[in-house]
Design an enzyme around this catalytic site. Structure first.
Site, PDB file in Angstrom:
ATOM      1  N   HIS A  65     -10.140  -8.778   2.265  1.00 48.61           N
ATOM      2  CA  HIS A  65      -9.187  -7.716   2.577  1.00 48.61           C
ATOM      3  C   HIS A  65      -9.901  -6.615   3.349  1.00 48.61           C
ATOM      4  O   HIS A  65     -11.135  -6.480   3.285  1.00 48.61           O
ATOM      5  CB  HIS A  65      -8.598  -7.130   1.304  1.00 48.61           C
ATOM      6  CG  HIS A  65      -7.711  -8.067   0.554  1.00 48.61           C
ATOM      7  ND1 HIS A  65      -6.808  -7.618  -0.396  1.00 48.61           N
ATOM      8  CD2 HIS A  65      -7.555  -9.413   0.602  1.00 48.61           C
ATOM      9  CE1 HIS A  65      -6.151  -8.647  -0.890  1.00 48.61           C
ATOM     10  NE2 HIS A  65      -6.598  -9.754  -0.308  1.00 48.61           N
ATOM     11  N   GLU A  67     -10.143  -3.479   2.752  1.00 44.86           N
ATOM     12  CA  GLU A  67     -10.902  -2.582   1.880  1.00 44.86           C
ATOM     13  C   GLU A  67     -12.216  -3.217   1.436  1.00 44.86           C
ATOM     14  O   GLU A  67     -13.264  -2.545   1.424  1.00 44.86           O
ATOM     15  CB  GLU A  67     -10.058  -2.209   0.652  1.00 44.86           C
ATOM     16  CG  GLU A  67      -8.773  -1.484   0.987  1.00 44.86           C
ATOM     17  CD  GLU A  67      -7.582  -2.408   1.290  1.00 44.86           C
ATOM     18  OE1 GLU A  67      -6.456  -1.909   1.371  1.00 44.86           O
ATOM     19  OE2 GLU A  67      -7.779  -3.639   1.442  1.00 44.86           O
ATOM     20  N   CYS A  93      -4.167  -3.451  -2.874  1.00 48.24           N
ATOM     21  CA  CYS A  93      -3.775  -4.360  -3.953  1.00 48.24           C
ATOM     22  C   CYS A  93      -4.583  -4.022  -5.212  1.00 48.24           C
ATOM     23  O   CYS A  93      -5.450  -3.148  -5.202  1.00 48.24           O
ATOM     24  CB  CYS A  93      -4.028  -5.808  -3.532  1.00 48.24           C
ATOM     25  SG  CYS A  93      -5.788  -6.231  -3.410  1.00 48.24           S
ATOM     26  N   CYS A  96      -8.436  -4.417  -4.661  1.00 44.92           N
ATOM     27  CA  CYS A  96      -9.063  -3.368  -3.864  1.00 44.92           C
ATOM     28  C   CYS A  96      -9.020  -2.012  -4.567  1.00 44.92           C
ATOM     29  O   CYS A  96      -9.967  -1.223  -4.460  1.00 44.92           O
ATOM     30  CB  CYS A  96      -8.404  -3.305  -2.495  1.00 44.92           C
ATOM     31  SG  CYS A  96      -8.674  -4.822  -1.541  1.00 44.92           S
TER      32      CYS A  96
END
Length: 194
Positions: A65, A67, A93, A96
């Site tokens: 992701h 992040e 999410c 993260c």
């Protein structure tokens, strides 16, 4: 954790400037064929110490992701006691958000909400001593983030190999109706900012 909409005036201009950098990362993801999500990590002096965008499709790594890639790029520049602000174009999410807590991030600022996951609302800090929850600020650059998702849909229209990404993006856009979001950042053109 408490979700705040835009911040006090003294912070708002810096948050917009930093979000434009995250939007630039999201545009890079879009250009690379990924879901257009970008992230930057800012230290207490206002310096970018990590940046990243989604690379899940290209890498085949489900945890790649924006992040997580920004945290990897920051490396040891995130140390105990360091003031860190995380800006993501999409609400992080649960993975993260949890990583942000583990890294000691003080503030999470995001653009477009992710109602299907709502990671910032579902993750709570452990009850360990010296553990704090980051301040959560939403809706900064939400319209610009939304526009990148619409561009992704246009770019990949009819591409059956992108059905999983398309379902995610269509659901996201359906759950975040434009009328529920704040006005866009004046003069913002995310693809023109570095």
């Amino acid at each position: 954790m408490t979700l705040h909409h835009e911040t006090p005036a003294h912070d708002a201009s810096a948050h917009i400037e930093w979000m434009m950098q995250a939007l630039s990362e999201a545009t890079q993801a879009l250009d690379d064929g990924e879901a257009p999500i970008g992230c930057v990590l800012i230290d207490g002096d206002g310096v970018v110490i990590g940046r990243g965008h989604n690379t899940m499709r290209d890498s085949g790594i489900v945890t790649a992701h924006a992040e997580m890639n920004a945290f990897a790029a920051a490396g040891d520049r995130i140390a105990p006691g360091t003031t860190v602000t995380m800006l993501s174009t999409l609400e992080p999410c649960v993975m993260c958000t949890g990583a942000a807590m583990q890294a000691g991030v003080n503030t999470i600022i995001f653009g477009l909400r992710a109602p299907a996951d709502s990671g910032t609302g579902r993750v709570h800090p452990p009850q360990s001593p010296n553990t704090t929850a980051p301040e959560i600020i939403g809706d900064v650059g939400a319209d610009e983030s939304r526009a990148l998702f619409y561009r992704w849909l246009e770019k990949h229209a009819g591409d059956g190999s992108r059905d999983e990404q398309r379902q995610f993006i269509e659901q996201l856009l359906a759950l975040t109706q434009e009328g529920e979001l704040p006005k866009p950042i004046e003069g913002a053109e995310p693809h023109e900012h570095a």
